[in-house]
Scaffold this motif. Structure first.
Motif, mmCIF file in Angstrom:
data_model
loop_
_atom_site.group_PDB
_atom_site.id
_atom_site.type_symbol
_atom_site.label_atom_id
_atom_site.label_comp_id
_atom_site.label_asym_id
_atom_site.label_seq_id
_atom_site.Cartn_x
_atom_site.Cartn_y
_atom_site.Cartn_z
ATOM 1 N N VAL A 8 -10.457 33.917 35.301
ATOM 2 C CA VAL A 8 -9.082 34.314 35.602
ATOM 3 C C VAL A 8 -8.290 33.099 36.066
ATOM 4 C CG1 VAL A 8 -7.644 35.716 37.104
ATOM 5 C CG2 VAL A 8 -9.720 36.672 36.146
ATOM 6 N N GLN A 9 -8.935 32.292 36.912
ATOM 7 C CA GLN A 9 -8.233 31.098 37.399
ATOM 8 C C GLN A 9 -7.953 30.127 36.266
ATOM 9 O OE1 GLN A 9 -10.367 29.506 40.748
ATOM 10 N NE2 GLN A 9 -9.091 30.689 42.135
ATOM 11 N N ASN A 12 -5.022 31.417 34.342
ATOM 12 C CA ASN A 12 -3.793 31.127 35.078
ATOM 13 C C ASN A 12 -3.398 29.675 34.909
ATOM 14 O OD1 ASN A 12 -3.692 33.687 35.975
ATOM 15 N ND2 ASN A 12 -4.441 33.271 38.024
ATOM 16 N N ALA A 16 -0.034 28.199 33.300
ATOM 17 C CA ALA A 16 0.811 27.261 34.041
ATOM 18 C C ALA A 16 1.062 26.009 33.206
ATOM 19 C CB ALA A 16 0.156 26.890 35.361
ATOM 20 N N LEU A 19 3.825 26.589 30.827
ATOM 21 C CA LEU A 19 5.123 26.526 31.505
ATOM 22 C C LEU A 19 5.553 25.072 31.678
ATOM 23 C CD1 LEU A 19 7.226 28.325 32.838
ATOM 24 C CD2 LEU A 19 6.022 28.039 34.978
ATOM 25 N N LEU A 107 14.873 26.372 36.298
ATOM 26 C CA LEU A 107 14.182 26.856 37.496
ATOM 27 C C LEU A 107 14.655 28.262 37.873
ATOM 28 C CD1 LEU A 107 12.109 25.574 39.305
ATOM 29 C CD2 LEU A 107 13.918 24.970 40.872
ATOM 30 N N VAL A 110 13.145 30.681 35.629
ATOM 31 C CA VAL A 110 11.754 30.965 35.963
ATOM 32 C C VAL A 110 11.671 31.987 37.092
ATOM 33 C CG1 VAL A 110 9.648 29.987 36.895
ATOM 34 C CG2 VAL A 110 10.881 28.772 35.144
ATOM 35 N N ILE A 111 12.520 31.795 38.115
ATOM 36 C CA ILE A 111 12.514 32.742 39.233
ATOM 37 C C ILE A 111 12.873 34.142 38.737
ATOM 38 C CG2 ILE A 111 13.648 33.334 41.414
ATOM 39 C CD1 ILE A 111 14.017 30.324 41.858
ATOM 40 N N PHE A 114 9.967 35.629 36.805
ATOM 41 C CA PHE A 114 8.879 36.045 37.680
ATOM 42 C C PHE A 114 9.222 37.359 38.379
ATOM 43 C CE2 PHE A 114 6.499 31.811 38.547
ATOM 44 C CZ PHE A 114 6.308 31.688 37.189
ATOM 45 N N GLN A 118 7.269 41.129 37.746
ATOM 46 C CA GLN A 118 6.446 41.673 38.835
ATOM 47 C C GLN A 118 6.114 43.159 38.646
ATOM 48 O OE1 GLN A 118 5.839 39.100 40.983
ATOM 49 N NE2 GLN A 118 4.204 40.224 41.977
ATOM 50 N N SER A 121 3.812 43.723 35.543
ATOM 51 C CA SER A 121 2.413 43.317 35.677
ATOM 52 C C SER A 121 1.636 44.305 36.540
ATOM 53 C CB SER A 121 2.319 41.906 36.255
ATOM 54 O OG SER A 121 2.849 41.875 37.553
ATOM 55 N N HIS A 130 -1.185 38.804 35.353
ATOM 56 C CA HIS A 130 -0.329 37.962 36.194
ATOM 57 C C HIS A 130 0.443 36.936 35.391
ATOM 58 C CE1 HIS A 130 -2.362 39.933 39.299
ATOM 59 N NE2 HIS A 130 -3.514 39.314 39.116
ATOM 60 N N THR A 131 -0.025 36.648 34.190
ATOM 61 C CA THR A 131 0.648 35.604 33.417
ATOM 62 C C THR A 131 1.836 36.136 32.629
ATOM 63 O OG1 THR A 131 -0.982 35.929 31.693
ATOM 64 C CG2 THR A 131 -1.343 34.111 33.186
ATOM 65 N N GLY A 133 4.661 37.028 33.741
ATOM 66 C CA GLY A 133 5.832 36.334 34.266
ATOM 67 C C GLY A 133 6.000 34.975 33.630
ATOM 68 N N ILE A 134 4.887 34.256 33.502
ATOM 69 C CA ILE A 134 4.953 32.923 32.903
ATOM 70 C C ILE A 134 5.367 33.015 31.440
ATOM 71 C CG2 ILE A 134 3.548 30.964 32.197
ATOM 72 C CD1 ILE A 134 2.150 31.083 34.780
ATOM 73 N N PHE B 174 -9.351 27.065 43.796
ATOM 74 C CA PHE B 174 -8.664 26.233 42.823
ATOM 75 C C PHE B 174 -7.463 26.994 42.321
ATOM 76 C CE2 PHE B 174 -7.855 24.328 38.722
ATOM 77 C CZ PHE B 174 -7.687 23.040 39.143
ATOM 78 N N PRO B 176 -3.645 26.952 40.181
ATOM 79 C CA PRO B 176 -2.837 26.194 39.217
ATOM 80 C C PRO B 176 -1.760 25.358 39.889
ATOM 81 C CG PRO B 176 -3.084 28.449 38.495
ATOM 82 C CD PRO B 176 -3.692 28.374 39.850
ATOM 83 N N PHE B 180 0.425 21.181 39.426
ATOM 84 C CA PHE B 180 1.840 20.836 39.511
ATOM 85 C C PHE B 180 2.075 19.872 40.669
ATOM 86 C CE2 PHE B 180 1.912 24.722 37.145
ATOM 87 C CZ PHE B 180 2.991 24.597 36.303
ATOM 88 N N LEU B 302 11.337 19.336 40.717
ATOM 89 C CA LEU B 302 11.243 20.582 39.960
ATOM 90 C C LEU B 302 9.794 20.996 39.741
ATOM 91 C CD1 LEU B 302 13.214 22.136 37.712
ATOM 92 C CD2 LEU B 302 11.450 21.115 36.369
ATOM 93 N N LEU B 306 8.072 24.356 40.959
ATOM 94 C CA LEU B 306 7.374 25.225 40.002
ATOM 95 C C LEU B 306 5.982 25.563 40.522
ATOM 96 C CD1 LEU B 306 7.909 24.044 36.369
ATOM 97 C CD2 LEU B 306 8.512 26.194 37.396
ATOM 98 N N LEU B 309 6.292 28.266 42.983
ATOM 99 C CA LEU B 309 6.563 29.552 42.335
ATOM 100 C C LEU B 309 5.300 30.106 41.692
ATOM 101 C CD1 LEU B 309 9.993 28.967 40.627
ATOM 102 C CD2 LEU B 309 9.489 30.350 42.605
ATOM 103 N N VAL B 310 4.587 29.223 40.972
ATOM 104 C CA VAL B 310 3.377 29.666 40.284
ATOM 105 C C VAL B 310 2.351 30.149 41.302
ATOM 106 C CG1 VAL B 310 1.417 28.822 38.955
ATOM 107 C CG2 VAL B 310 3.709 28.301 38.222
ATOM 108 N N LEU B 313 3.386 33.558 42.366
ATOM 109 C CA LEU B 313 3.173 34.578 41.340
ATOM 110 C C LEU B 313 1.686 34.845 41.114
ATOM 111 C CD1 LEU B 313 4.669 36.233 39.002
ATOM 112 C CD2 LEU B 313 3.696 34.498 37.543
ATOM 113 N N LEU B 314 0.919 33.780 40.936
ATOM 114 C CA LEU B 314 -0.478 33.944 40.541
ATOM 115 C C LEU B 314 -1.416 34.015 41.744
ATOM 116 C CD1 LEU B 314 -0.593 31.368 37.651
ATOM 117 C CD2 LEU B 314 -0.375 33.820 37.456
ATOM 118 N N ASN B 317 -1.328 37.184 43.834
ATOM 119 C CA ASN B 317 -1.866 38.349 43.152
ATOM 120 C C ASN B 317 -3.385 38.327 43.062
ATOM 121 O OD1 ASN B 317 0.506 39.598 42.741
ATOM 122 N ND2 ASN B 317 0.868 38.694 40.739
#
Lengths: 221, 320
Positions: A8-9, A12, A16, A19, A107, A110-111, A114, A118, A121, A130-131, A133-134, B174, B176, B180, B302, B306, B309-310, B313-314, B317
Motif C-alpha cells: 500500500v505504501q 501511495n 505521489a 503527481l 497547488l 491539488v487541494i 484532495f 475525500q 474514497s 486513497h490515491t 485524490g491524487i 515510510f 511518500p 517530496f 511547492l 505538496l 498535502l500528500v 491525504l495518504l 488515512n
C-alpha cells in the motif's frame, strides 16, 4: 485479498510520483523534455497498475498494464518524437506565463482535488482508494497544462497526460474499467494522436507556426 | 551518564569543525573528476585556511566594527548550529536548547550579519551581493520551513534529535511525503550554499556572483573564518539532510562507545556519498539566470507543500 502494508505504501509512493511528474510537466519549457516526462508518467502508471493487479489478483489488470506499457511508454512517445522531428520543433522553447503563479494555481487545484476525493474514497473498497485524490489532481493539472500552453504539440501532450490521470483514477476507484472500454480508449488515443499529427502539419502550413494563437482571429482580408 | 553526553557534545562539534573543510574539498575533488580536470588535493582547504590565518589583515578605511565582527558571528552561529544537529549521536545536551525552527533562525542570523557587513563598506559589489543573498534567502526560508514541517508531522516532534530517536524506534515508517521533502531539501541546500543552479562558488565574474561578491572586501583571518563558516554551513546542511532522510546508524540515546564509533563511520560514508551526489548535480546542471532563481525556489516550496498535502491525504488515512 492480501493487504500488505508495504505494498500500500509503495502504491501511495508511485501515485505521489505521478503527481510530482505532473508538476514537472507543468513547469518544463522544452517540448522534448515534456515527451520524456510523459513517458516516465506512463512507466509509473504501468508499475502501479501491475502492483494493483498483483495485490488484487486480477489478471485483467495485467493486460491493461501491458497495454499502458506498449502504448504510453513506447509507442506514443516514439510517435511524438518523430512528429516533432518532422515538424522541426525539437528545440522549441515555449514562453510560459509566470511559472510560479501557474504552480500556485496548481497547488490550489491539488487541494481542491484532495478535498473532492475525500468522500469518494470513503465509499470505495479497493486498497488503492486513497490515491483517488491524487488521480483527480493529475487530471486537473493536465487540464491546467492544456490551458496555459500555446503550442499545439504541448496541448496534445497535456491531453494524453489527462488520460493517464483518468486511468489512475479508474484503477484506484474500481480496479480498472472493463477490458472492452479500455481497448476502445487505447485505440481512440492512438487514432487521436495520428489525426492531431495531421492537424499539426495543416496548422503549420497555414500559419508557418504551431502557435494556436493564430487560430483565434478570423482571417478575413 | 550526563558527563559522557557532554563528551559526545564537544566531540561532535570539534568533529564538525575539523571535517567541514575536508567535506568542501571532497566536493571540489568530485567536481574536478567529473569535469575531467586535475583534482586539487583533499587538504587544499586546510592549506588555504592556514595561508589566510598567517597573513595580515587589510581593512578598508571606512570599515566599522560590524565589518570586523561579522566573520566571528558567522563562524560562531555555524558552530552553534553544528552543536544542535545530531550528526553522530542524539544524546546532545545543547540540543534541548533549540529545535529545528531555532536552527533556521540561526542560519538567518548568519545571513543578516553577512549581508550587513557586505553593505558596510559601501562598494557596489558588496551591496549587489547582499541584495541578491537576501532575495535568495527570503525565498529559501519558507521552503526549508515547509520541509521541516513535513518532518514534524511525520515524527510528532520539532527537535531534530527527537526525530532521529523516533525514526530509530519505528524503522518501518515510510511515507511518500518524505520523497517530496527530500527533493525540496536538496533544492534549498543548493540555493542556500551558493551552489551551481543559483550561484557558482568558483567564479569571480561580476554579474553572476552572490556569495563571492559579499566577501570581496575581506582578507586574511576574516576571510579564513568566513570560508570556514561557509564550509561548516554546507556540512551542517548535509548533516541535517542525513538526520532527516537517511538517519540509519546514528547512535541514539544511551548508546555505547562501539555504537558511536559505528555511527561515526557511517556518517563519513554517507557524507562521501552526499558530496559525490552534490558534485554530480552541480556538474549536470547549468547556472540559472538570477531572475530564474525565484522560480527555482518557488518550485522547492511547492514540492514541500505538496509533501504536506500528500501526507495529510495518504498518511492520515493509512494510519486510521
Amino acid at each position: 485479498m492480501l493487504k500488505s502494508h508495504l505494498d500500500v505504501q509503495l502504491l501511495n509512493l508511485l501515485a505521489a510520483g505521478m503527481l510530482l511528474i505532473s508538476f514537472a510537466m507543468l513547469s518544463t519549457r522544452r517540448t522534448q523534455q515534456l515527451i520524456t516526462l510523459f513517458a516516465w508518467q506512463g512507466a509509473i502508471l504501468f508499475l502501479s497498475t501491475s502492483l494493483v493487479a498483483h495485490e488484487a489478483g486480477l489478471t485483467e489488470l495485467y493486460f491493461s498494464a501491458a497495454l499502458t506499457l506498449i502504448l504510453k511508454v513506447i509507442t506514443l512517445p516514439l510517435i511524438l518524437h518523430t512528429l516533432i522531428k518532422r515538424l522541426g520543433a525539437q528545440w522549441d522553447n515555449e514562453r510560459l506565463v509566470n511559472i510560479p503563479i501557474t504552480m500556485l494555481v496548481g497547488l490550489v487545484l491539488v487541494i481542491f482535488a484532495f478535498g473532492l476525493a475525500q468522500p469518494i474514497s470513503l465509499l470505495a473498497t479497493t486498497i488503492t482508494r486513497h490515491t483517488i485524490g491524487i488521480a483527480l489532481a493529475v487530471i486537473l493539472l493536465s487540464f491546467l497544462m492544456m490551458i496555459t500552453r500555446r503550442k499545439a504539440v504541448t496541448q496534445v501532450i497535456g491531453f494524453l497526460a489527462m488520460e493517464n490521470g483518468l486511468f489512475l483514477a479508474a484503477t484506484s476507484a474500481t480496479y480498472g474499467m472493463p477490458m472492452v472500454i479500455e481497448l476502445g480508449i487505447a485505440l481512440d488515443l492512438l487514432v487521436a494522436v495520428f489525426i492531431l499529427g495531421i492537424f499539426f502539419f495543416q496548422i503549420r502550413e497555414q500559419f508557418d507556426s504551431l502557435d494556436l494563437h493564430h487560430l483565434e482571429s478570423l482571417k478575413e482580408e | 551518564m550526563r558527563g559522557i553526553a557532554f563528551v559526545w557534545q564537544f566531540g561532535e562539534v570539534l568533529l564538525a569543525i575539523a571535517l567541514a573543510p575536508l567535506f568542501s574539498g571532497w566536493i571540489a575533488k568530485c567536481r574536478a573528476w567529473m569535469q575531467n580536470r586535475t583534482a586539487p588535493p583533499l587538504t587544499q582547504q586546510y592549506r588555504m585556511l592556514r595561508k589566510l590565518f598567517l597573513k595580515d589583515v587589510a581593512l578598508a578605511e571606512n570599515a566599522s566594527w560590524l565589518f570586523r565582527a561579522a566573520p566571528y558571528v558567522l563562524f560562531g552561529t555555524m558552530v552553534l548550529a553544528a552543536a544542535i544537529i545530531p550528526s553522530v549521536v542524539t544524546d546532545l545536551p545543547f540540543a534541548s536548547a533549540a529545535d529545528a525552527i531555532a536552527l533556521i533562525g540561526l542560519f538567518a542570523t548568519a545571513r543578516v550579519f553577512q549581508a550587513l557587513a557586505a553593505m558596510d563598506i559601501g562598494t557596489a559589489f558588496g551591496t549587489l551581493g547582499a541584495r541578491r543573498e537576501m532575495m535568495v534567502g527570503f525565498l529559501a526560508e519558507p521552503a526549508i520551513l515547509m520541509v521541516f514541517f513535513n518532518a514534524f508531522l511525520l515524527f510528532g516532534t520539532t527537535a531534530l534529535t527527537g526525530m532521529v530517536d523516533n525514526y530509530a524506534t519505528h524503522p518501518s515508517v515510510f511515507d511518500p511525503s518524505v520523497v517530496f521533502a527530500a527533493i525540496a531539501f536538496v533544492m534549498v541546500l543548493l540555493a542556500e550554499n551558493a551552489r551551481i543552479p543559483i550561484d557558482n562558488p568558483a567564479t569571480h565574474l561580476e554579474l553572476t556572483m552572490i556569495h563571492e561578491a559579499m566577501v570581496l572586501e575581506y582578507s586574511a583571518r576574516h576571510l579564513a573564518l568566513i570560508e570556514w563558516a561557509s564550509s561548516l554551513k554546507i556540512f551542517n546542511y548535509a548533516c541535517i539532510g542525513i538526520a532527516l532522510f537517511i538517519p540509519w546508524g546514528i547512535a541514539i540515546h544511551g548508546a555505547t562507545v562501539g555504537a558511536v564509533l559505528i555511527a561515526l563511520l557511517t556518517l563519513i560514508v554517507k557524507l562521501a556519498l552526499c558530496g559525490a551526489a552534490l558534485a554530480l548535480i552541480e556538474s549536470i546542471s547549468a547556472k540559472l539566470r538570477i531572475f530564474r532563481a525565484p522560480e527555482f525556489m518557488a518550485m522547492a516550496f511547492l514540492i514541500a507543500v505538496l509533501g504536506l498535502l500528500v501526507h495529510l491525504l495518504l498518511g492520515a488515512n493509512t494510519s486510521a
